[in-house]
Design an enzyme around this catalytic site. Structure first.
Site, PDB file in Angstrom:
ATOM      1  N   ARG A  10       8.761   6.465  29.814  1.00  0.00           N
ATOM      2  CA  ARG A  10       9.876   7.845  30.135  1.00  0.00           C
ATOM      3  C   ARG A  10       8.781   8.555  30.965  1.00  0.00           C
ATOM      4  O   ARG A  10       7.781   8.916  30.304  1.00  0.00           O
ATOM      5  CB  ARG A  10      10.555   8.183  28.982  1.00  0.00           C
ATOM      6  CG  ARG A  10      11.724   7.873  28.489  1.00  0.00           C
ATOM      7  CD  ARG A  10      12.329   8.544  27.303  1.00  0.00           C
ATOM      8  NE  ARG A  10      12.266   9.842  27.222  1.00  0.00           N
ATOM      9  CZ  ARG A  10      13.030  10.266  26.270  1.00  0.00           C
ATOM     10  NH1 ARG A  10      13.841   9.860  25.329  1.00  0.00           N
ATOM     11  NH2 ARG A  10      13.061  11.690  26.292  1.00  0.00           N
TER      12      ARG A  10
ATOM     13  N   ARG B  17       6.512   4.903  22.361  1.00  0.00           N
ATOM     14  CA  ARG B  17       7.736   4.823  23.164  1.00  0.00           C
ATOM     15  C   ARG B  17       7.028   5.140  24.576  1.00  0.00           C
ATOM     16  O   ARG B  17       7.908   4.199  25.494  1.00  0.00           O
ATOM     17  CB  ARG B  17       8.577   5.911  22.815  1.00  0.00           C
ATOM     18  CG  ARG B  17       9.897   5.764  23.338  1.00  0.00           C
ATOM     19  CD  ARG B  17      10.880   6.874  23.063  1.00  0.00           C
ATOM     20  NE  ARG B  17      10.307   8.223  23.579  1.00  0.00           N
ATOM     21  CZ  ARG B  17      11.176   9.356  23.079  1.00  0.00           C
ATOM     22  NH1 ARG B  17      12.183   9.248  22.249  1.00  0.00           N
ATOM     23  NH2 ARG B  17      10.726  10.542  23.449  1.00  0.00           N
TER      24      ARG B  17
ATOM     25  N   ARG C 221      20.645  22.740  20.789  1.00  0.00           N
ATOM     26  CA  ARG C 221      19.367  22.852  20.631  1.00  0.00           C
ATOM     27  C   ARG C 221      18.576  24.089  20.812  1.00  0.00           C
ATOM     28  O   ARG C 221      17.310  24.492  20.713  1.00  0.00           O
ATOM     29  CB  ARG C 221      18.480  22.236  22.154  1.00  0.00           C
ATOM     30  CG  ARG C 221      17.494  21.023  21.893  1.00  0.00           C
ATOM     31  CD  ARG C 221      17.224  20.380  22.990  1.00  0.00           C
ATOM     32  NE  ARG C 221      15.998  19.656  23.167  1.00  0.00           N
ATOM     33  CZ  ARG C 221      16.466  18.136  23.395  1.00  0.00           C
ATOM     34  NH1 ARG C 221      17.645  17.741  23.229  1.00  0.00           N
ATOM     35  NH2 ARG C 221      15.438  17.413  23.278  1.00  0.00           N
TER      36      ARG C 221
ATOM     37  N   ARG D 259       7.185  19.842  24.798  1.00  0.00           N
ATOM     38  CA  ARG D 259       8.342  19.567  24.335  1.00  0.00           C
ATOM     39  C   ARG D 259       8.428  20.046  22.756  1.00  0.00           C
ATOM     40  O   ARG D 259       9.365  20.328  22.164  1.00  0.00           O
ATOM     41  CB  ARG D 259       9.120  18.272  24.507  1.00  0.00           C
ATOM     42  CG  ARG D 259       9.337  18.263  26.091  1.00  0.00           C
ATOM     43  CD  ARG D 259       9.325  16.770  26.569  1.00  0.00           C
ATOM     44  NE  ARG D 259      10.523  15.981  25.542  1.00  0.00           N
ATOM     45  CZ  ARG D 259      10.514  14.689  25.498  1.00  0.00           C
ATOM     46  NH1 ARG D 259       9.476  14.054  25.491  1.00  0.00           N
ATOM     47  NH2 ARG D 259      11.586  14.217  24.764  1.00  0.00           N
TER      48      ARG D 259
ATOM     49  N   LYS E 261      15.696  10.157  15.814  1.00  0.00           N
ATOM     50  CA  LYS E 261      17.079  10.502  15.790  1.00  0.00           C
ATOM     51  C   LYS E 261      17.849   9.804  16.661  1.00  0.00           C
ATOM     52  O   LYS E 261      19.142   9.704  16.372  1.00  0.00           O
ATOM     53  CB  LYS E 261      17.178  12.292  15.829  1.00  0.00           C
ATOM     54  CG  LYS E 261      16.793  12.596  17.216  1.00  0.00           C
ATOM     55  CD  LYS E 261      16.763  14.106  17.690  1.00  0.00           C
ATOM     56  CE  LYS E 261      16.595  14.603  18.703  1.00  0.00           C
ATOM     57  NZ  LYS E 261      17.118  14.064  20.009  1.00  0.00           N
TER      58      LYS E 261
HETATM   59  P1  AMP Z   1      15.999  14.259  24.569  1.00  0.00           P
HETATM   60  O1  AMP Z   1      16.358  12.750  24.938  1.00  0.00           O
HETATM   61  O2  AMP Z   1      17.151  14.811  23.544  1.00  0.00           O
HETATM   62  O3  AMP Z   1      14.745  14.537  24.017  1.00  0.00           O
HETATM   63  O4  AMP Z   1      16.239  15.082  25.816  1.00  0.00           O
HETATM   64  C1  AMP Z   1      15.438  14.896  26.960  1.00  0.00           C
HETATM   65  C2  AMP Z   1      15.361  16.241  27.786  1.00  0.00           C
HETATM   66  O5  AMP Z   1      16.740  16.400  28.355  1.00  0.00           O
HETATM   67  C3  AMP Z   1      14.957  17.422  27.019  1.00  0.00           C
HETATM   68  O6  AMP Z   1      13.319  17.365  27.114  1.00  0.00           O
HETATM   69  C4  AMP Z   1      15.438  18.520  28.061  1.00  0.00           C
HETATM   70  O7  AMP Z   1      14.815  18.698  29.235  1.00  0.00           O
HETATM   71  C5  AMP Z   1      17.064  18.054  28.275  1.00  0.00           C
HETATM   72  N1  AMP Z   1      17.697  18.084  27.229  1.00  0.00           N
HETATM   73  C6  AMP Z   1      18.443  17.325  26.580  1.00  0.00           C
HETATM   74  N2  AMP Z   1      19.579  18.146  25.820  1.00  0.00           N
HETATM   75  C7  AMP Z   1      19.283  19.322  26.156  1.00  0.00           C
HETATM   76  C8  AMP Z   1      19.932  20.562  25.450  1.00  0.00           C
HETATM   77  N3  AMP Z   1      20.797  20.532  24.568  1.00  0.00           N
HETATM   78  N4  AMP Z   1      19.646  21.594  26.201  1.00  0.00           N
HETATM   79  C9  AMP Z   1      18.820  21.936  27.128  1.00  0.00           C
HETATM   80  N5  AMP Z   1      18.212  20.639  27.565  1.00  0.00           N
HETATM   81  C10 AMP Z   1      18.278  19.507  27.049  1.00  0.00           C
END
Ligand code: AMP
Length: 209
Positions: A146, A140, A101, A157, A26
């Site tokens: 990461r 990745r 989310r 996750r 995404k």
């Molecule tokens: P992502 O890159 O979108 O997978 O986000 C990485 C991490 O950031 C997630 O596993 C959460 O810990 C935090 N995070 C990102 N977006 C949100 C959100 N909308 N609400 C809460 N935590 C978030």
């Protein structure tokens, strides 16, 4: 890789959300679509990672939460998004990646957009089978290193996605704004499917070559 030739339908803002499990692609697809439409991508994960890297107070507040694969509290996350969407470049639309989310964040976003007489125009749901997501995240992890890409955190996750994030799609589905896109295929094939969905909604049109 160049962004596909695409433009927003004239005078029509495009307020989009892309949703999919970790490893669905995404992030990459979101950036390609947003660039083509001339709208900013707003990725909460990117904002948090940048703050952690720069050692800001926000970064310090969220680092341990993110490394454990948990969700940052809604108040904090929604405040970050409100600040970002209030900037001028988001006036003609935006593409949200990774926010909302959970159901609480859907309500926060509704309040914020409602206050501006706005709403989401389309939600792109990228569907990828669990096995394929895990495979892509492992790849990745090897490439980008990461810190939240360890096997245990990935599984955590994904289960948060299934429990908390997938239900937001039901809310948006009831509003008739979800386009489910098959996320398996080449990068270009998937981008093409998303474009077709946006064109069908009258949110974008293909630019003349
Ligand atoms: P992502 O890159 O979108 O997978 O986000 C990485 C991490 O950031 C997630 O596993 C959460 O810990 C935090 N995070 C990102 N977006 C949100 C959100 N909308 N609400 C809460 N935590 C978030």
């Amino acid at each position: 890789m160049t962004a596909p030739r695409l433009e927003r339908s004239s005078g029509t803002p495009a307020r989009l959300l892309i949703v999919g499990p970790q490893g669905s692609g995404k992030g990459t697809q979101g950036v390609r679509i947003a660039e083509s439409l001339g709208i900013p991508t707003v990725s909460t994960g990117d904002v948090f990672r940048a703050n952690i890297k720069d050692g800001t107070p926000l970064g310090k507040q969220v680092q341990a939460i993110i490394e454990a694969g948990n969700l940052v509290p809604d108040e904090l996350t929604s405040a970050v998004v409100r600040d970002r969407l209030a900037q001028d470049d988001a006036a003609q639309g935006f593409l949200l990646d990774g926010y909302p989310r959970n159901i609480g964040q859907v309500a926060d976003l509704d309040v914020f957009l409602g206050g501006r007489d706005e709403q989401l125009d389309a939600v792109i749901e990228l569907s990828v089978p669990r096995d394929e997501s895990i495979e892509r995240i492992a790849l990745r992890a090897a490439e980008q290193g990461r810190s939240d890409d360890t096997e245990e955190v990935i599984a955590h996750r994904l289960s948060i996605y299934e429990r908390e994030t997938a239900p937001i799609l039901d809310v948006y589905r009831e509003r008739g704004i979800v386009d489910e896109i098959d996320g398996v295929g080449t990068m270009d094939e998937i981008t093409e499917r998303i474009i077709s969905a946006l064109v069908a909604r009258g949110l974008a049109r293909r630019a003349a070559a």
